[in-house]
Design an enzyme around this catalytic site. Structure first.
Site, PDB file in Angstrom:
ATOM      1  N   ASN A 166       0.497  -1.253   0.252  1.00  0.00           N
ATOM      2  CA  ASN A 166       0.125   0.147  -0.091  1.00  0.00           C
ATOM      3  C   ASN A 166       0.981   1.376  -0.186  1.00  0.00           C
ATOM      4  OD1 ASN A 166      -2.579   1.663   0.855  1.00  0.00           O
ATOM      5  ND2 ASN A 166      -0.916   2.227   2.072  1.00  0.00           N
ATOM      6  N   GLU A 167       1.011   1.818  -1.144  1.00  0.00           N
ATOM      7  CA  GLU A 167       1.635   3.254  -1.316  1.00  0.00           C
ATOM      8  C   GLU A 167       3.178   3.532  -0.498  1.00  0.00           C
ATOM      9  OE1 GLU A 167      -0.193   6.459   1.448  1.00  0.00           O
ATOM     10  OE2 GLU A 167      -2.063   6.305  -0.048  1.00  0.00           O
TER      11      GLU A 167
END
Length: 778
Positions: free
Chosen positions: A417-418
């Protein structure tokens, strides 16, 4: 036979350094170097030491004293469902093992270290930020503690290996063949003691308590009645008289059952489940068994058409959620989980993204039985060039998949995630390919996926790793305009026509005490959050190539660095407040778009006082039209995009009752007409922090304050942290800011950090910091 004992009561807890702890004696009897004793707290599990007043990141000790009668015929394990985030475990002063990662199950055998009589179990727990264990950053709390339940497990000497990746020694996966047959694929890890005994593994599948199929697998028969011999399983007796895997590097499953006409697990329409019982037989006698709920379903993905379940197209419209609940934070229980899943069912979502780490087994089981499609993921949110951190990520991924692959609800394994939030580097895609390959090696029946953010360009290699890609986008909130959502989606699909695209996060913050007739970004009004969702969601829903979207977030959640709209320690993008007591207006927008249960809900109920003669009344509903009653008159409007809008509804001074009806459902509220606007509805920043626009009068003076080619408070956190000189300046002038920056979003500027975090410094102090930074070349 296997016996499971609740092991959650009567623990002692104390914060403190591991080095100061004697693991062989009761902590409440120990004396510290200064001659004082430890201040212990009696706790029951699950437990976290987090409070909003004290975000403690460090070490702590848990202890449990217990009586035990040891038996030569019994093996004893302790099973932890989640210790946040690193622990070492001792029994009677002997280290028996440990675990790295705060969210997966793990188990350790106690047998050899147990004694008959009084035993002392010591668990050393740490959330120290220096640990090479994910998550090492993120907009959420690492709470700390034994924050999920604990069990004591007793088995016979011949048993499934409870300690194998937290799986109880049994791994089950279901598939559907091309001709529609249900298949069960299995793997067992077994601990055995007697080479002369004849061991069998039996797989039994039951449907509503009635046996559908049962196969005894032995070396004497073939196909459904076949038992795998030791050699066939690539195993042999070890010196410890346990079965060891001779091909551990290659994970394999074997088909163990086949069902001609299974009833499919079909999401919200029919979440049909079977019960799989795997039994270990020794000379014909059952000596151990493990039971798991399973379901049969087929999933597919098309880059143009989206997600398919059992051959039918399903547009995934869902929500994301974190683990914490009001009052208990991460130490939630079944009551909390049922409440949350009930609200998600009420809103009509058909999918849930469980962010940003594995959630409890019970939650996935609830999704199995309720019919939600699930995205499960590991806490990979920051990826420096750190081999130790990456190796731990691989272990966490393997644990998550092996422990959960029997859940039919889980259709997506998330691997990051990111990670590019601190900058995108070539090694990132290389390492993600390693994780992606591991997903496929362990479980080729589901999709790998990831969540990138807007700074990752459409043509990035990070978009070419997983089976599907998704994005966290906030156009119209953090950056850009509402319309940019649609532009982004079309541009990505044009650049990547073969890559399925989903939206993993989108949302806006609100405090429900703030309201506006003309909502604007950063006014934190309930009306702006509603406007945001009503505007951007249709852009995702109307594009078939967007396989799904997940609102960020279903519930407000704990974020120690946040302080927006006068609500400290919370990310307030939820559709429901942290205490679960208030459904925000945006909740009812999505209920109107998703739920089949008839309803009406008048918007703006908390915006009671109105200082005008006539108002616009909006009513959320999933019915074709809504009738409004006000001041003895009726008005009828059709529902468009989830609401019926009634303009110029007259108000008389004082209380005005409004009733909305559609068929058999109704709602009502009171609006109060007043003389003057109620200023309490307007957000006024009590700590406005930094307003750089006041520092200069024109472009020339702005250029002098922020000279090109030099660092400044407008530099990104990445650029500032990359400069030893700049970090030294920040640490000297604002040491607490320097500490926070090392855990913050790398692509944010320091100016934006000051705006959101509002550190306790004057504007003059910020100007002085900027002046020093502008002496350093970028």
């Amino acid at each position: 036979m296997r016996k499971v004992i609740d092991w959650n009561r009567d623990w002692l807890f104390v914060k403190g350094s591991w080095q100061n702890t004697d693991v062989s004696s009761p902590i409440d009897e120990q004396v510290k170097a200064d001659g004082t004793g430890f201040t212990c707290e009696k706790v029951n599990l699950p437990h976290t030491w987090y409070t909003d007043e004290d975000y403690y990141q460090g070490e702590a000790v848990y202890q449990k004293k217990f009586e035990y009668m040891k038996s030569k015929d019994t093996r004893t394990y302790i099973k932890f469902y989640g210790v946040d985030k690193v622990c070492r475990i001792y029994l009677n002063g002997t280290e028996i093992g440990g675990h790295e990662g705060g969210y997966n199950i793990f188990a350790l055998e106690l047998t050899d270290a147990l004694i008959t009589g009084t035993n002392l179990l010591t668990v050393l727990v740490s959330t120290d930020k220096k640990l090479h264990v994910s998550p090492i950053s993120g907009d959420f709390a690492v709470f700390g503690g034994i924050h999920r339940k604990v069990e004591l497990v007793e088995t016979g000497v011949d048993c499934f290996d409870t300690a194998y990746y937290g799986c109880d020694g049994v791994i089950v996966q279901t598939r559907v063949s091309e001709d529609g047959k249900g298949e069960v694929w299995g793997r067992t890890e077994i601990s055995l003691t007697d080479e002369n005994k004849k061991y069998k593994v039996r797989y039994s599948l039951t449907n509503n308590g009635k046996e559908s199929l049962s196969n005894d697998h032995n070396s004497d028969t073939q196909l459904f009645s076949k038992t795998y011999s030791i050699e066939e399983l690539n195993r042999s007796f070890s010196n410890a008289n346990e079965i060891s895997n001779l091909a551990e590097h290659k994970f394999t499953l074997k088909k163990v059952l086949e069902l001609d006409s299974p009833i499919f697990w079909n999401g919200l329409d029919d979440a049909h489940l079977y019960t799989m019982t795997v039994s270990l037989l020794a000379d014909g006698e059952e000596v151990d068994s493990v039971t798991k709920e399973v379901g049969f379903r087929r999933i597919a993905m098309d880059a143009d058409k989206g997600f398919f379940l059992n051959g039918e197209h399903v547009k995934l419209h869902g929500v994301a959620k974190h683990q914490d609940s009001c009052g208990v934070f991460s130490a939630a229980t079944m009551d909390n989980w049922k409440e949350d899943m009930g609200l998600i069912h009420e809103i009509g979502a058909n999918a849930v993204r469980f962010s940003h780490y594995p959630h409890p087994q019970e939650v996935y089981s609830l999704c199995d039985s309720m019919g939600f499609v699930v995205w499960a993921e590991i806490p990979m949110l920051k990826l420096p060039e750190d081999d130790e951190l990456f190796e731990n990520a691989k272990v966490q991924l393997k644990e998550m998949i092996l422990q959960n692959m029997h859940h039919p609800s889980i259709c997506f394994w998330g691997i990051q995630n990111e990670i590019a939030i601190y900058g995108e580097f070539p090694y990132m895609a290389e390492k993600m390919h390693v994780l992606n390959d591991l997903v496929h090696e362990l479980d080729g029946t589901r999709f790998s996926t990831c969540a990138n953010l807007n700074v990752v360009h459409s043509d990035s290699t990070l978009n070419q790793v997983t089976d599907t890609t998704a994005y966290n986008i906030y156009y119209g909130w953090y950056y850009g305009e509402f319309a940019d959502h649609g532009k982004f989606l079309d541009e990505f699909h044009k650049v990547n026509p073969a890559m399925p695209l989903g939206i993993s996060e989108y949302g806006a913050d609100t405090n429900t005490v703030y309201h506006s007739d003309d909502p604007k970004v950063n006014d934190y009004s309930e009306e702006f959050q509603a406007l945001y969702h009503e505007t951007v969601y249709p852009m995702m829903a109307q594009r078939d190539f967007v396989w799904g979207s997940f609102v960020w977030n279903m519930f407000d959640f704990t974020s120690p660095v946040r302080g927006a709209a006068n609500i400290k320690k919370r990310n307030i993008k939820g559709l429901v407040t942290f205490d679960r007591k208030t459904r925000k207006d945006s909740f009812y927008y999505y209920k109107a778009m998703w739920s089949k249960d008839p309803f009406v809900s008048i918007a703006g109920k908390r915006y009671v006082n109105r200082a005008y003669e006539a108002m616009t009344v909006k009513v959320y509903s999933n019915q074709e039209s809504v009738t409004l009653e006000a001041a003895g008159k009726e008005y009828i409007e059709r529902t468009v995009n989830g609401s019926a809008v009634f303009k110029d509804i007259p108000l008389t001074m004082g209380k005005n009752k409004i009733v909305a009806r559609a068929g058999e459902v109704s709602d009502h509220t009171i609006f109060n007409r007043v003389e003057e606007p109620d200023k309490s509805y307007v957000y006024v920043d009590q700590n406005p922090g930094l307003n750089v626009r006041n520092w200069f009068l024109d472009e020339e003076s702005e250029a002098q304050l922020f000279p090109e080619g030099y660092l400044s408070i407008r530099s990104t956190i990445n650029d500032l942290l990359a400069s030893k000189e700049a970090t030294a300046v920040i640490d000297k002038r604002m040491p607490d800011v320097g500490k926070e920056l090392r855990d913050m979003v790398g692509t944010f500027t320091l100016e934006k950090f000051f705006f959101y975090a509002k550190p306790d410094y004057t504007e003059e102090e910020m100007k002085a910091l900027n002046a020093e930074l502008t002496k350093i070349k970028a």
